[in-house]
Design a protein around this motif. Sequence first.
Motif, mmCIF file in Angstrom:
data_model
loop_
_atom_site.group_PDB
_atom_site.id
_atom_site.type_symbol
_atom_site.label_atom_id
_atom_site.label_comp_id
_atom_site.label_asym_id
_atom_site.label_seq_id
_atom_site.Cartn_x
_atom_site.Cartn_y
_atom_site.Cartn_z
ATOM 1 N N HIS A 29 -20.903 -2.333 16.763
ATOM 2 C CA HIS A 29 -19.922 -1.731 17.659
ATOM 3 C C HIS A 29 -18.582 -1.663 16.931
ATOM 4 O O HIS A 29 -18.485 -2.075 15.776
ATOM 5 C CB HIS A 29 -19.841 -2.543 18.942
ATOM 6 N N THR A 45 -9.519 -0.850 12.897
ATOM 7 C CA THR A 45 -10.853 -0.814 13.505
ATOM 8 C C THR A 45 -11.878 -1.234 12.467
ATOM 9 O O THR A 45 -11.770 -0.887 11.297
ATOM 10 C CB THR A 45 -11.207 0.587 14.049
ATOM 11 N N ALA A 50 -9.614 -4.646 21.416
ATOM 12 C CA ALA A 50 -10.365 -3.664 22.195
ATOM 13 C C ALA A 50 -11.712 -3.523 21.500
ATOM 14 O O ALA A 50 -11.788 -3.520 20.271
ATOM 15 C CB ALA A 50 -9.636 -2.330 22.256
ATOM 16 N N GLN A 101 -15.371 -1.301 21.584
ATOM 17 C CA GLN A 101 -16.065 -0.128 22.095
ATOM 18 C C GLN A 101 -17.519 -0.175 21.682
ATOM 19 O O GLN A 101 -17.847 -0.408 20.524
ATOM 20 C CB GLN A 101 -15.428 1.151 21.576
ATOM 21 N N PRO A 144 -21.639 4.506 20.495
ATOM 22 C CA PRO A 144 -22.077 5.593 21.370
ATOM 23 C C PRO A 144 -23.501 6.061 21.087
ATOM 24 O O PRO A 144 -24.097 6.766 21.901
ATOM 25 C CB PRO A 144 -21.085 6.714 21.081
ATOM 26 N N ASP A 178 -19.896 5.685 28.129
ATOM 27 C CA ASP A 178 -18.985 5.104 27.144
ATOM 28 C C ASP A 178 -18.444 3.811 27.731
ATOM 29 O O ASP A 178 -18.017 3.800 28.891
ATOM 30 C CB ASP A 178 -17.849 6.098 26.873
ATOM 31 N N ARG A 206 -15.939 0.309 27.153
ATOM 32 C CA ARG A 206 -14.873 -0.357 26.397
ATOM 33 C C ARG A 206 -14.460 -1.641 27.106
ATOM 34 O O ARG A 206 -14.404 -1.690 28.332
ATOM 35 C CB ARG A 206 -13.662 0.560 26.274
ATOM 36 N N SER A 256 -11.371 -4.667 26.828
ATOM 37 C CA SER A 256 -10.120 -5.134 26.223
ATOM 38 C C SER A 256 -9.878 -6.568 26.649
ATOM 39 O O SER A 256 -10.343 -6.994 27.707
ATOM 40 C CB SER A 256 -8.939 -4.269 26.682
ATOM 41 N N ARG A 302 -15.944 1.836 32.028
ATOM 42 C CA ARG A 302 -17.176 2.594 31.776
ATOM 43 C C ARG A 302 -16.921 4.030 32.211
ATOM 44 O O ARG A 302 -16.462 4.278 33.323
ATOM 45 C CB ARG A 302 -18.341 2.024 32.557
#
Length: 172
Positions: free
Chosen positions: A44, A57, A90, A92, A95, A105, A107, A109, A146
Amino acid sequence: MSATNGLTESPAEHANPARWGTFAAAEPSLAQSVKDRFGAFTHHVLATLRKDGSPRTTGLEVRFLRGELWLGMMPDSLKALDLRRDPRFALQANPGPGTAMGGGDVRISGRAVEVGDGAVKAAYVKEVEPPEPFHLFRTELTEVVRTYVEDDTYLVVQVWTPGEPVRTLRRT
């Protein structure tokens, strides 16, 4: 909204964070959807903050164990050093291939708290068998989102923050 370290913070970042188990107990259906999305793939994307406040990231594997969402990292990796300095993150979900994004999708945090307790880390090692040494972080959630398409008509966004019920927004 206020600015800290040159970043604009959302109200969710000021909320009292909640552990995964608290979220799952409060919103079991959404929590299961989120967990399923993360479980669909191994890797991820984690966003952390560099020293200068700019985003970084990196790829990451996550684990849901004993009512917690865990982040494990190689020793002295840049993402681990980022989280030691500023615990905000964060995350994610991958996908997946193509554009289908089965399950939507997702995510998360929050804040990452490094585990210093040897017994907790040993229990994690027993279940996960990560390469050692490693950094282990327990997460405290400030927001879960979501987003998915419903009936090929609506874009649905579900947002959870600690202490609040899920807000669901539908757009055509």
